[in-house]
Design an enzyme around this catalytic site. Structure first.
Site, PDB file in Angstrom:
ATOM      1  N   GLU A 148      -1.450  -8.673   5.801  1.00 42.06           N
ATOM      2  CA  GLU A 148      -1.374  -7.866   4.575  1.00 42.06           C
ATOM      3  C   GLU A 148      -1.607  -6.390   4.910  1.00 42.06           C
ATOM      4  OE1 GLU A 148      -3.447  -9.372   0.976  1.00 42.06           O
ATOM      5  OE2 GLU A 148      -4.403  -7.409   0.908  1.00 42.06           O
ATOM      6  N   ARG A 152       1.386  -9.538  -3.571  1.00 40.95           N
ATOM      7  CA  ARG A 152       0.929  -8.521  -2.606  1.00 40.95           C
ATOM      8  C   ARG A 152       2.085  -7.794  -1.927  1.00 40.95           C
ATOM      9  NH1 ARG A 152      -2.733  -9.981  -5.164  1.00 40.95           N
ATOM     10  NH2 ARG A 152      -4.732 -10.767  -4.455  1.00 40.95           N
ATOM     11  N   SER A 204      -8.900  -8.361   2.896  1.00 38.34           N
ATOM     12  CA  SER A 204      -8.186  -9.519   3.453  1.00 38.34           C
ATOM     13  C   SER A 204      -7.163  -9.022   4.468  1.00 38.34           C
ATOM     14  CB  SER A 204      -7.430 -10.257   2.346  1.00 38.34           C
ATOM     15  OG  SER A 204      -8.306 -10.592   1.306  1.00 38.34           O
TER      16      SER A 204
END
Ligand code: FAD
Ligand code: NAP
Length: 337
Positions: A333, A162, A238
């Site tokens: 994130e 990520r 998320s």
């Protein structure tokens, strides 16, 4: 190119947060970017695609460029695969559906990820065991400082879990103009159903030799049953990454919490952040107008009218509580503006 002043951000982010954009510039063709560079606007501007990975905590005084340049083109073809160029303003899921219609494989596991193609390399989007780095050939990006355009090959992009150099050491420097993916042609697909619930779901449907379309349909069905639709419940997917911790730290945690789920990640161990957040008592919690999703606490929610700062404050509380209970530091994130 459309320029608007004093615009509400609400339609431009999936959290549905309302702040003021002093100047909003919608780009429908890449040529507009040169004009923006020469007028000096590009250098100060922030870039937005589908707004599905941002949390807006303040009014944006600098211009915000919203990329709407569309297009998908096969630029090279061999017996086994194709190189496909996708414009940065092209919707990602529509591009996945296009690939499946052509019977080009490689991105079916990443069906239904919101947002645009240009943002996909930013955090190396991934789902169900496939990341964009697995199929990405190159990225064309414009340097906001000098207006030049570079082509970065996959190995130059600093991809990790990520993350990429576009999100870290090159943050805010480049505007991604297009991406090129290498997709497989029929008879050369690699079907990957080992991850999460895909296999189970296919078994339920008695599909033993799945096509890329079967995989895509299955991923779509699982996602629709598990994740909140941003059109009805504001969210950005998320909020935190799944932490990857050293093996020694994991062993200590395992001794204290024998049921802790875990996955190998090279020499380290990945722990689902959702489990940590759930165990810390946050699943389905409502805090003012914010909260965590009842089926997936990794997803923070705007229940309606929440301010970005309130969502951020909730994320801080979750972060501190997980840290104090497990000694594990969660990392956001979502990009905070
Ligand atoms: P934006 O939110 O518009 O931008 C994200 C960041 O990238 C910002 O910092 C922005 O400045 C920058 N950026 C955007 N476009 C460009 C560009 N062309 N050039 C330079 N910088 C740019 N992510 C996953 O990885 N896997 C998932 O499975 C997943 N599922 C999700 C499910 C839901 C319900 C939601 C809401 C989100 C999910 N996400 C997932 C997160 C998100 O969809 C992805 O990160 C997506 O790639 C963001 O695209 P976007 O166009 O909306 O980016
Ligand atoms: P899940 O299948 O319930 O799995 C929970 C977590 O465990 C996932 O985050 C996944 O990590 C990890 N995991 C599961 N099976 C694994 C395996 N075989 N090997 C290694 N790690 C494994 O997760 P979910 O919440 O329903 O999400 C499904 C997929 O969609 C995941 O890949 C997830 O990352 C992705 N997703 C991402 C977002 C986002 O905004 N980033 C939002 C929704 C869903 P990984 O995250 O590393 O895959």
């Amino acid at each position: 190119m459309v320029i608007k002043n004093n615009v509400s951000s609400q339609p431009y982010n999936t959290f549905g947060i309302d702040v003021n954009f002093s100047t909003l510039i919608e780009i429908t063709q890449r040529q507009d970017l040169q004009r923006l560079y020469h007028s000096g606007v590009l250098r100060q501007a922030q870039v937005l695609g589908g707004g599905s990975n941002v949390l807006l905590t303040a009014d944006q005084k600098e211009p915000v460029i919203v990329l709407k340049n569309q297009g998908i083109e096969v630029i090279q073809e061999s017996e086994v695969d194709v190189l496909v160029q996708m414009e940065s303003g092209q919707n990602w899921h529509q591009a996945v559906l296009w690939a499946i219609e052509q019977n080009y494989g490689g991105i079916e596991n990443m069906s239904l990820i919101p947002g645009n193609c240009g943002a996909a390399p930013m955090q190396n989007i991934g789902a169900y065991g496939i990341e964009i780095k697995d199929v990405l050939h190159s990225v064309s990006a414009m340097d906001k400082e000098d207006g030049s355009t570079y082509t970065f090959h996959n190995s130059e992009c600093g991809f990790g879990y990520r993350t990429s150099f576009f999100k870290t050491k090159w943050k805010n420097r480049y505007l991604i103009v297009d991406i090129v993916l290498r997709l497989t042609k029929p008879d050369h697909h690699t079907i990957n159903i080992s991850y999460g619930a895909i296999k189970e779901k296919l078994e339920e449907l008695a599909i033993t030799n799945p096509s890329i379309k079967n995989v895509s349909d299955t991923v779509i069905a699982i996602r629709q049953s598990k994740l909140p639709d941003p059109r009805t419940l504001g969210n950005a997917g998320s909020f935190f990454k799944n932490p990857v911790i050293p093996l020694a730290q994991f062993k200590k945690l395992l001794a204290l919490h024998p049921s802790i789920p875990n996955y190998p990640a090279g020499d380290n161990v990945k722990i689902p952040a959702a489990w940590l957040i759930d165990q810390a008592g946050w699943k389905g919690k409502v805090v003012g107008k914010t909260g965590t999703y009842k089926h997936q606490p990794l997803v923070l929610i705007n229940h309606g009218g929440a301010e970005g700062q309130a969502v951020y404050d909730l994320s801080e509380k979750i972060l501190l509580s997980v840290k104090s209970r497990f000694g594990v530091e969660l990392e956001r994130e979502v990009n905070v503006w």
